[in-house]
Scaffold this motif. Structure first.
Motif, PDB file in Angstrom:
ATOM      1  N   ARG A 193       0.558  -0.905   0.276  1.00  0.00           N
ATOM      2  CA  ARG A 193       0.487  -0.126   0.064  1.00  0.00           C
ATOM      3  C   ARG A 193       0.713   0.994   0.126  1.00  0.00           C
ATOM      4  N   PHE A 194       2.506   1.292  -0.083  1.00  0.00           N
ATOM      5  CA  PHE A 194       3.215   2.338   0.607  1.00  0.00           C
ATOM      6  C   PHE A 194       4.564   1.972  -0.187  1.00  0.00           C
ATOM      7  N   CYS A 195       4.819   3.208  -0.693  1.00  0.00           N
ATOM      8  CA  CYS A 195       6.262   2.614  -1.794  1.00  0.00           C
ATOM      9  C   CYS A 195       7.392   2.519  -0.592  1.00  0.00           C
ATOM     10  N   ASN A 196       7.512   3.076   0.686  1.00  0.00           N
ATOM     11  CA  ASN A 196       8.212   2.876   1.768  1.00  0.00           C
ATOM     12  C   ASN A 196       7.641   3.595   3.299  1.00  0.00           C
ATOM     13  N   GLY A 197       9.120   3.031   3.913  1.00  0.00           N
ATOM     14  CA  GLY A 197       8.373   2.865   6.028  1.00  0.00           C
ATOM     15  C   GLY A 197       7.948   4.669   6.120  1.00  0.00           C
TER      16      GLY A 197
END
Length: 54
Positions: free
Chosen positions: A30-34
């Motif tokens: 759901r997300f590119c990175n943290g």
């Protein structure tokens, strides 16, 4: 016996809307990175607090 091929459409990152490559169909990214995950969670938290107090 062949390998089952499941094609998954790329979902956009919930923060920056960049399309993400989906490697697993059972847990989509759901997300590119943290950092984008953290920013999204913090804004969701403050939006919830704002609606509860407002």
């Amino acid at each position: 016996m062949g390998v089952i091929e499941i094609e998954v459409d790329p979902l956009p990152c919930k923060w920056c809307r960049r399309p993400l490559e989906q490697r697993r169909w059972w847990t989509p990214k759901r997300f590119c990175n943290g950092w984008h995950r953290l920013k999204y969670r913090v804004t969701q938290f403050f939006a919830l607090v704002g609606t509860l107090l407002g």
